[in-house]
Design an enzyme around this catalytic site. Sequence first.
Site, PDB file in Angstrom:
ATOM      1  CB  THR A 156       0.763  -4.927  12.801  1.00  0.00           C
ATOM      2  OG1 THR A 156       1.639  -5.617  13.434  1.00  0.00           O
ATOM      3  CG2 THR A 156       0.737  -4.326  11.308  1.00  0.00           C
TER       4      THR A 156
ATOM      5  NE  ARG B 268      -4.096   1.865   0.941  1.00  0.00           N
ATOM      6  CZ  ARG B 268      -4.806   2.141   0.134  1.00  0.00           C
ATOM      7  NH1 ARG B 268      -4.995   1.769  -1.182  1.00  0.00           N
ATOM      8  NH2 ARG B 268      -6.065   2.792   0.457  1.00  0.00           N
TER       9      ARG B 268
ATOM     10  CB  SER C 155      -7.107  -0.326   1.485  1.00  0.00           C
ATOM     11  OG  SER C 155      -7.588  -0.968   0.122  1.00  0.00           O
TER      12      SER C 155
HETATM   13  N1  GLY Z   1      -8.077   3.073  -2.947  1.00  0.00           N
HETATM   14  C1  GLY Z   1      -9.442   2.117  -3.052  1.00  0.00           C
HETATM   15  C2  GLY Z   1      -9.146   1.362  -1.798  1.00  0.00           C
HETATM   16  O1  GLY Z   1      -7.970   1.088  -1.327  1.00  0.00           O
HETATM   17  O2  GLY Z   1     -10.156   0.883  -1.178  1.00  0.00           O
END
Ligand code: GLY
Length: 582
Positions: free
Chosen positions: A392, A117, A463
């Site tokens: 975490t 991410r 997310s």
């Molecule tokens: N960018 C969309 C999500 O990660 O939920």
Amino acid sequence: MRCNRVKNRIHTLKKERAGLTFIRITLILAIISFSGCAGWDTNETGLVTDKAMVVTAHPLTSEVGAAILRRGGNAVDAAVAVQFALAVVYPDAGNIGGGGFLVLRQQDGSVDALDYREKAPGNAHRDMYLDAQGNVITELSFKGHLAAGVPGTVAGMVQLHQKYGSMPWAELVQPAVELAAKGFPLTRKEAKKLNDERSDFIKYNTQRPAFILQDRWREGDTLRLRELAYTLARIRDQGRAGFYEGETAARIVAEMERGGGIISKEDLAAYRPVWREPLRGQVGDYQVISMPPPSSGGIALLQLLNIAQNYPLEDWGWNAARTAHLMVEAERRVYADRARHVGDPDYYDVPVAGLLDTAYIRSRMRDVSLDRATDSDAVAAGAPAPPESPNTTHYSIVDPEGNAISVTTTLNSSFGSKVFVGGAGFLLNNEMDDFSVKPGHPNSYGLVGGEANAIAPDKRMLSSMTPTILEKNGQLHLIIGSMGGSTIITTVYQIILNVTVHNMPMQGAVNAGRFHHQWKPDWILCEWGALGFGTGLKMWWRGHRIAPKSGGIGRAAGILVRPDGRLEGGADPRGDDAAAGF
Ligand code: GLY
């Protein structure tokens, strides 16, 4: 006195008229969404192969993946090649300037999850998208240079390859280099999207990107991306350093300086993906393996599936009013929990065990009526047990040995921040909009959040990505995931129910019409005709508000292991998606 009475009467009449207008509008919207004949073929069987399958958002990338498997590469090798090829032919979401999550299951049953991410830059701060009065500055977190988080994709692919890959790295990046250098024909949908984005590409870029070299793109036109080819060649030859150091890093930093962004050389050098323990949960006969925070996907999916198993959905039937109502009421509560309790676990104590506790999940449904929609304002997040200690475009692949990988990767919205790194030819994400820029202020998906997902330097934004693998009786059963922002979770949820409860084949389950509720805003987003006239009307009668959604909800890629051991691909007809295999 009399005057007051008249005033009151006028006020009442106005309210009644507003109420009637609301009823009329809702009824019209309801009729539009119920009566469309979308032709969802829920019985369709997709491509069936004996040994290996790749399902991605584009026919060329599915072929790239299948070619790697034919040459003896494993599922991870194919995934790396697909990720880079998607960055070329599917630039609205495929990327090297974004990030993602993946879950993998090896043929021996061992599982792993990688978080690549994006992160907030080191100079990010909590109020960076607010003006002096504390109001949110429109679009600042969503478009342009400040919207970009530190990209994680290249580092993620390098880590993945180092741990599980079998073929030489350069051979996996090479197909993408060739696609970018030689060019590829645009599909009708891609040509339209590039045309639609033209004004934003001009507005938000400091240098003219290849995507606007032509005034109007048509289906079949060749798109050549030379600068991107050079960048990919540096990644092919230098691995991680080809992106986070040297020429590419210098170009990213120069782009930030030209456009007022804040990603620094230090941010790039410091970026690291994280291996995480996948979330696991037994739901009926199925072991669900999915992504833990900083994605909310795994928690929400497990909560939803746990709720579903307490109701006779199979008897009620697919998309029957009772089934749809129950699913929406569950979604309303699960998304309220998401907004309150889930964020980057390295910065916020996410009560994972509490949220997944069976008694807690049951308690969340206690006030649900099977006849009446709940008002979202009357639903707050629950109070799960606190954590015991501080801790975490989707593609699915199965290789001939039975290794499986489920990968969701993104720039956030279509074409991310719209900003290309000048001279390097790739788009930067707009993932900063996935943070809660101000408590209670909705992001581009209408999601609200608070402390758990507030901006902090180096923090990962929450997310909804839900790369997932299901086992049945200890054997690989289903690989699934989707695009679609906040709707990813409910798309994956519906497809899993379609297969496991409603017994649809993989392709039929992906085809099936979708609907979505996320607590706030308090309406059901519904694909054209997805609920059918009768169910839609009954839902409306129960008090649900329905908003039709043109263009589809989510785009999923699934692979089902059939009882005979063969593989069935489910490629989403909402896009150019394709399955390939042998
Ligand atoms: N960018 C969309 C999500 O990660 O939920």
